[in-house]
Design a protein around this motif. Structure first.
Motif, PDB file in Angstrom:
ATOM      1  N   GLU A   1       0.849  -1.191   0.000  1.00 13.61           N
ATOM      2  CA  GLU A   1       0.000   0.000   0.000  1.00 13.61           C
ATOM      3  C   GLU A   1       0.887   1.243   0.000  1.00 13.61           C
ATOM      4  O   GLU A   1       1.609   1.493   0.967  1.00 13.61           O
ATOM      5  CB  GLU A   1      -0.910  -0.009   1.227  1.00 13.61           C
ATOM      6  CG  GLU A   1      -1.894  -1.182   1.215  1.00 13.61           C
ATOM      7  CD  GLU A   1      -2.644  -1.306   2.538  1.00 13.61           C
ATOM      8  OE1 GLU A   1      -3.198  -0.290   3.006  1.00 13.61           O
ATOM      9  OE2 GLU A   1      -2.653  -2.423   3.097  1.00 13.61           O
TER      10      GLU A   1
ATOM     11  N   ASP B   1       0.521   4.343   0.443  1.00 14.25           N
ATOM     12  CA  ASP B   1       0.396   5.330   1.525  1.00 14.25           C
ATOM     13  C   ASP B   1       1.087   4.888   2.808  1.00 14.25           C
ATOM     14  O   ASP B   1       1.315   5.716   3.699  1.00 14.25           O
ATOM     15  CB  ASP B   1      -1.087   5.605   1.840  1.00 14.25           C
ATOM     16  CG  ASP B   1      -1.690   6.503   0.776  1.00 14.25           C
ATOM     17  OD1 ASP B   1      -0.949   6.888  -0.147  1.00 14.25           O
ATOM     18  OD2 ASP B   1      -2.894   6.794   0.869  1.00 14.25           O
ATOM     19  N   ARG B   2       1.368   3.598   2.934  1.00 12.34           N
ATOM     20  CA  ARG B   2       1.979   3.104   4.166  1.00 12.34           C
ATOM     21  C   ARG B   2       3.499   3.032   4.069  1.00 12.34           C
ATOM     22  O   ARG B   2       4.163   2.704   5.053  1.00 12.34           O
ATOM     23  CB  ARG B   2       1.403   1.734   4.510  1.00 12.34           C
ATOM     24  CG  ARG B   2      -0.119   1.788   4.666  1.00 12.34           C
ATOM     25  CD  ARG B   2      -0.705   0.454   5.051  1.00 12.34           C
ATOM     26  NE  ARG B   2      -0.523   0.190   6.473  1.00 12.34           N
ATOM     27  CZ  ARG B   2      -1.095  -0.821   7.119  1.00 12.34           C
ATOM     28  NH1 ARG B   2      -1.886  -1.664   6.467  1.00 12.34           N
ATOM     29  NH2 ARG B   2      -0.887  -0.997   8.407  1.00 12.34           N
TER      30      ARG B   2
ATOM     31  N   GLY C   1       2.269  -3.708   3.834  1.00 11.96           N
ATOM     32  CA  GLY C   1       1.473  -4.511   2.914  1.00 11.96           C
ATOM     33  C   GLY C   1       1.291  -5.916   3.424  1.00 11.96           C
ATOM     34  O   GLY C   1       1.431  -6.183   4.619  1.00 11.96           O
TER      35      GLY C   1
ATOM     36  N   LEU D   1      -0.575  -0.708  -4.518  1.00 11.20           N
ATOM     37  CA  LEU D   1      -1.970  -0.288  -4.423  1.00 11.20           C
ATOM     38  C   LEU D   1      -2.064   1.158  -3.949  1.00 11.20           C
ATOM     39  O   LEU D   1      -1.312   1.577  -3.067  1.00 11.20           O
ATOM     40  CB  LEU D   1      -2.713  -1.188  -3.431  1.00 11.20           C
ATOM     41  CG  LEU D   1      -2.652  -2.700  -3.702  1.00 11.20           C
ATOM     42  CD1 LEU D   1      -3.298  -3.474  -2.558  1.00 11.20           C
ATOM     43  CD2 LEU D   1      -3.317  -3.040  -5.036  1.00 11.20           C
ATOM     44  N   ASP D   2      -3.008   1.915  -4.516  1.00 10.91           N
ATOM     45  CA  ASP D   2      -3.228   3.270  -4.014  1.00 10.91           C
ATOM     46  C   ASP D   2      -4.196   3.220  -2.830  1.00 10.91           C
ATOM     47  O   ASP D   2      -4.594   2.134  -2.386  1.00 10.91           O
ATOM     48  CB  ASP D   2      -3.708   4.212  -5.129  1.00 10.91           C
ATOM     49  CG  ASP D   2      -5.125   3.896  -5.592  1.00 10.91           C
ATOM     50  OD1 ASP D   2      -5.815   3.074  -4.948  1.00 10.91           O
ATOM     51  OD2 ASP D   2      -5.541   4.483  -6.603  1.00 10.91           O
ATOM     52  N   ASP D   3      -4.597   4.390  -2.320  1.00  9.11           N
ATOM     53  CA  ASP D   3      -5.387   4.388  -1.082  1.00  9.11           C
ATOM     54  C   ASP D   3      -6.813   3.876  -1.288  1.00  9.11           C
ATOM     55  O   ASP D   3      -7.557   3.686  -0.320  1.00  9.11           O
ATOM     56  CB  ASP D   3      -5.373   5.776  -0.405  1.00  9.11           C
ATOM     57  CG  ASP D   3      -5.864   6.856  -1.352  1.00  9.11           C
ATOM     58  OD1 ASP D   3      -6.202   6.512  -2.522  1.00  9.11           O
ATOM     59  OD2 ASP D   3      -5.903   8.018  -0.945  1.00  9.11           O
TER      60      ASP D   3
ATOM     61  N   GLY E   1      -7.120   1.047  -3.061  1.00  5.97           N
ATOM     62  CA  GLY E   1      -6.894  -0.368  -3.363  1.00  5.97           C
ATOM     63  C   GLY E   1      -6.740  -0.656  -4.851  1.00  5.97           C
ATOM     64  O   GLY E   1      -6.757  -1.804  -5.276  1.00  5.97           O
TER      65      GLY E   1
END
Lengths: 319, 319
Positions: free
Chosen positions: B234, B236-237, B289, B300-302, B304
């Motif tokens: 992910e 954003d993470r 992830g 993946l973006d925020d 999904g």
């Protein structure tokens, strides 16, 4: 194709590259893993060969493959270690599939001869340069070091000296020779045979050992310094090949045997009482002198006169 | 001065260069000797740095000394190994006492930080190039490999990513930055801190691990391939530093974190149940992830959605 695939594809034929005796994990992870049996130590040596310094550039990659591993494995022989594995750090100016394949064939052949398994390494872009690190096993406390020579011990070598130095003008294309002469010299240069079995046979017998890479006199100087003794070498007992004498004459052959590098023949000291058994067992050893009180290496002529030359051996840097 | 003396003089300050825990014989013989305790395996990794490819030439030899060892030691961290020793194969265009002394100071500092002892190597003349081989101990069967990730595991990293890649324009003199921004980025580039303690803490917990050297996406691809699973990251993470965001903007920082190299931060997978304890113990881990059925790495973006870029990572050769 990434560097991982590159290494894998071209060196996949290496004996047991993915595992074998003592190799718990081979190529492909962040580290390789070795098992070291209880009661044994791991012997480690690193050698670098640089194009244009340690070998002519260009050169035959098959021969380079053989030679690059043999040179490194010779250090295991000098410690009396049983070969286990090696890593290869290969810096190449360009990706050349044919070069890599041919290099890998030479390397794999020598790996098989020596009983060494490729377990990892690195592949980088840059001026051609090879660093090999070899690993061997040796019973704890029984490695042959340079520091145990005692006055009274005999000084021996494991075979004829100077052949590789004699081959150098042929390698560099400065001279030619009849194949009867040139072939055995070139074989010593390109495909030195690390004296691994002899090294193991000397465990518990030799008081010191090393492999001659910088020339007999220079390397014997390392034994003398580490053992805090002197070494007296009798020139007439230093073995040279007929091919070398044919090619360089007697004086030239002696010079090559004393100060030429790249022999990868063992030099070692041991009590006189050990020599007959080793000879009876068929080991190709030659007594060339004796360990004495004092320091440094003394070269003696057939009348026992000191004829030590002033400077010996090859050094990469001089300060 | 011979190469032996050269190595000895300039690297004599290395911690316990002549012996220490696990080191039975250090620099100066044909091989070094390591003791490997019963129940442990030896982890081995080799890294080469070439001038003009892996670092700018000329560069500060002190920083190069630190960096060259840190990069190699990071592979021990990735296996969960306890550092023991290293060898250094140093190819130098000229004998430069000041350069060597400064390089040795940087190297010795990192050796002390990591708990690594210099046990041997080779010094040769040629284009500037360094090959370091590092050795560590790990309980038999407990090394962290790349091949054990299982669907359902979480994917984590051991810290902020992209700082070293962000530093590159500063290293190359292409850009400048205020010291508040430039200094932390340059510190990551020149003096990466191998996550050795984290690697050891992950033994028995992580199902796979590696150190990120070629970029997050490319290296996660190695875990996916070795473990025969897919990894979903992910975006954003993925943790990035404030300094990097200041310097490159949000999109640039993300790009550096995903595909820039030289992080030397651990990436690893582990069952979700292990995460709270590791966080409670203060380890700087970030869940980014998850391991999934399938293959390859998906970004993946925020919402999904799959935003995986086509090509990731740095490769020395492309075929």
């Amino acid at each position: 194709m990434g560097e991982f695939e590159l290494i894998r594809n071209f060196f996949a034929a290496a004996p047991c590259a993915q595992g074998g005796e003592g190799v718990a994990l081979g190529i492909g992870d962040d580290c390789a893993l070795l098992d070291v049996p209880f009661g044994e130590q791991l012997a480690i040596s690193t050698d670098t060969l640089v194009a244009g310094v340690h070998f002519a550039d260009p050169c035959d990659p098959f021969l380079l493959g053989q030679r690059s591993l043999a040179v490194a494995a010779s250090d295991l022989a000098a410690m009396g270690a049983t070969p286990v594995a090696f890593t290869l750090a290969l810096t190449l100016p360009t990706f050349d599939a044919e070069w890599l394949q041919t290099y890998a064939r030479g390397l794999n052949l020598m790996a098989q001869t020596c009983g060494l398994r490729l377990i990892g390494g690195d592949t980088t872009r840059g001026p051609l340069c090879l660093t090999l690190t070899v690993f061997g096993r040796v019973p704890t406390g029984h490695a042959l070091t340079r520091s145990g020579a005692r006055p009274g011990d005999l000084l021996c070598v494991g075979g004829e000296l100077g052949n590789a130095a004699g081959a150098l003008p042929l390698v560099l294309g400065q001279r030619t020779a009849a194949s009867m002469i040139g072939e055995p010299l070139l074989a010593h240069y390109w495909s030195p045979q690390p004296q691994l079995a002899l090294g193991q046979a000397l465990r518990g017998k030799a008081t010191s050992a090393l492999d001659i890479s910088d020339g007999l006199l220079a390397d014997c100087g390392h034994i003398a310094a580490a053992s805090k003794v002197g070494l007296a070498i009798e020139l007439d007992r230093v073995p040279v090949s007929l091919a070398l004498e044919e090619f360089l004459g007697e004086a030239g052959a002696q010079q090559a045997a004393l100060s030429g590098g790249d022999d990868y023949v063992l030099a070692f000291t041991l009590p006189e009482v050990e020599v007959p058994t080793l000879l009876a067992d068929g080991w190709p050893i030659h007594v060339i002198g004796r360990v004495v009180e004092g320091q440094g290496v003394t070269l003696l002529d057939d009348e026992g006169l000191d004829i030590t030359p002033a400077v010996h051996g090859y050094q990469h840097f001089r300060a």
